[in-house]
Design a protein around this motif. Structure first.
Motif, PDB file in Angstrom:
ATOM      1  N   SER A 245      -0.529   8.697  -6.566  1.00  8.78           N
ATOM      2  CA  SER A 245      -1.617   9.826  -6.456  1.00  8.78           C
ATOM      3  C   SER A 245      -1.005  10.969  -6.998  1.00  8.78           C
ATOM      4  O   SER A 245      -1.732  11.718  -7.366  1.00  8.78           O
TER       5      SER A 245
ATOM      6  N   ILE B  76       0.740   3.600  -3.263  1.00  3.26           N
ATOM      7  CA  ILE B  76      -0.274   4.381  -3.495  1.00  3.26           C
ATOM      8  C   ILE B  76      -0.120   5.708  -3.523  1.00  3.26           C
ATOM      9  O   ILE B  76      -0.557   6.477  -4.313  1.00  3.26           O
TER      10      ILE B  76
ATOM     11  N   LEU C 224       0.910  -1.240   0.029  1.00  6.89           N
ATOM     12  CA  LEU C 224      -0.144  -0.064  -0.145  1.00  6.89           C
ATOM     13  C   LEU C 224       0.845   1.463  -0.006  1.00  6.89           C
ATOM     14  O   LEU C 224       0.327   2.411  -0.196  1.00  6.89           O
TER      15      LEU C 224
END
Length: 508
Positions: free
Chosen positions: A230, A226, A223
């Motif tokens: 973004s 991410i 994770l």
């Protein structure tokens, strides 16, 4: 009046980027509020990845110890998994510090973003060459990927934070420090909070059996890709900060001896304060999961340990948020000195009360006092040391200046994660009262040293310090015979283009 001058318009030339006349104050450039704000967001917010990736490794280590208790205990490499990213971060800070000054703020930042994405994903998929049973290979692969992701994190500091600081010069006076803090240190703190919360949620979802935890730690690490993903689009759209366009030395030889004489002593003080702060902060965060698990007892579920870690990390946020406004109100220097001193006082209190706080029934009290200790650290050095490092040098060498100071901080973090277990072991072990007190006493004493250094040796930092530092540095170079006309992006193109605008204005 200045706003009636034709030079207030953008100077556009097909041989270079959009440039503005250097006589116009940054806050008076003709840009919308969004045009002024989004570069600050895009440059600084990537430091969320630093907080998350550094924070999630603590729970991941705890889970790996539960999955492979014998192999991790016997592995000489495993002890470095938590700290190896700091070594990579130092390499990234120094390397990208040079590149951000001599190549490009934008492209240095974009490169570090891609490194973060790639190696965060690879770390989640770490696997030994011998297959599922090759635990030593898994640990070696994880260590290697953690080092490489550290290089990407390191690039966020001199490229991202420096560009963020320079972009705040175009924001409203009186608000600049808070926005820098909100998109740099607050993002790191938020990353720490999210990492502990994610670890807790993943363990609740998967369960605490070894096979289930194998899924949890991998997803937790993965994770981490991410947040930089973004921001990728915004960073592709970035332009170089206007201050960089005006003051860069990338097209001229850097007068290193003059730079060292002018900024060397100041850099030494900033670096030492950052070393001390990261020595305590990152070390406490990394070991908080194990520390709280010890206080809760062996019968307590793992998710509860991660839940208390989330509560502890939450104290970072109000400290950082309140400190962001105080940095504008009383200035970074006083804010740093006052609150790091207060942190030391609370630290000594916590160490003295540790025999009571270490009782499992009093774990809530320990969490609160420890949380206040961490919050005060954010109001003081957490928020302001990066602000000080980014605003106490000239733009031309800011990336390298900031990179060296930040690298010293990460060296402090690396040293802290290495020293803390040894300190605890020599004091009686991590399960003993004295073993719990020793790191807190040491860190509290270092807080007092930081307060002394900040109050007596740091300069005043105002809202326009970046601009005034550039002026002082130019004057110093000129006094020593260095031609400052070599500074700036495509100087000849700018002069020619500005001349055309002046001529057009006169003709009109």
């Amino acid at each position: 009046m200045a706003n009636e001058s034709p030079i207030d318009e953008k100077v556009v030339d097909d041989r270079g980027p959009v440039i503005y006349d250097s006589d116009i104050p940054l806050e008076h450039l003709q840009k919308s509020r969004w045009e002024r704000s989004w570069p600050t967001i895009a440059c600084g917010a990537g430091l969320f990845s630093d907080g998350y990736i550094q924070g999630i490794i603590g729970p991941a280590i705890t889970m790996l110890k539960m999955i492979y208790p014998d192999e991790t205990a016997a592995s000489p490499t495993f002890v470095n998994v938590g700290s190896i990213a700091f070594a990579g971060t130092v390499v990234g800070q120094l390397g990208f510090g040079y590149l951000s000054d001599h190549w490009s703020r934008k492209w240095s930042l974009l490169t570090s973003t891609i490194i973060l994405i790639v190696f965060a994903i690879l770390a989640a998929g770490s696997w030994g060459a011998g297959g599922a049973g090759d635990v030593a290979g898994l640990i070696a692969a994880l260590s290697a990927y953690r080092f490489l992701v550290g290089i990407g994190i390191g690039g966020e500091y001199p490229a991202g934070s420096v560009a963020c600081a320079e972009s705040t010069g175009e924001l409203k006076e009186g608000h600049r420090n808070r926005w820098f803090v909100m998109f740099t240190n607050f993002q790191i703190d938020f990353g720490f909070v999210v990492s502990a919360l994610v670890a807790m949620i993943l363990v609740l979802i998967t369960g605490e059996e070894p096979a289930q935890l194998n899924t949890a730690w991998r997803v937790g690490l993965g994770l981490g890709a991410i947040p930089p993903l973004s921001l990728l689009y915004l960073r592709i759209k970035l332009q170089e900060p206007e201050e960089f366009n005006r003051e860069t030395m990338k097209n001229a030889p850097t007068p290193w001896w003059l730079v060292i004489k002018f900024y060397g002593p100041r850099l030494a003080v900033v670096s030492l304060i950052w070393f001390i702060y990261d020595f305590s902060s990152y070390s406490f965060t990394l070991y908080s999961s194990s520390w709280i698990a010890t206080l809760l007892g062996t019968d307590s579920p793992l998710w509860k340990s991660f839940g208390f870690s989330t509560v502890v990390n939450l104290f970072y946020l109000p400290g950082s948020l309140a400190g962001a406004f105080l940095s504008d109100i009383i200035g970074p220097k006083l804010c740093l000195a006052i609150f790091v001193f207060a942190q030391g006082v609370i630290g000594f209190l916590m160490a003295g009360l540790y025999p009571i706080l270490s009782i499992p029934q009093n774990v809530g009290g320990f969490v609160v006092i420890f949380g206040v200790f961490l919050a005060l650290g954010e109001v003081g050095p957490g928020n302001n040391i990066g602000l000080v490092a980014s605003k106490t040098s000239a733009t031309a060498i800011r990336g390298q200046y900031y990179g060296v100071a930040a690298a010293m901080g990460k060296i402090g973090a690396f040293v802290g994660t290495w020293v803390f277990p040894i300190l605890q072991a020599n004091a009686g072990g991590e399960d003993s009262i004295s073993g719990g007190q020793a790191p807190v006493y040491l860190s509290s004493g270092l807080c007092m040293l930081s307060a002394f250094l900040a109050f007596f040796f740091l300069p005043h930092i105002g809202q326009d310090t970046i601009t005034t530092e550039d002026i002082k540095f130019r004057e110093y170079l000129e006094e020593h015979g260095w031609d400052t006309r070599q500074m700036g992006v495509k100087k000849g193109v700018v002069d020619e283009a500005v001349g055309r605008v002046l001529a057009a204005g006169a003709a009109g």
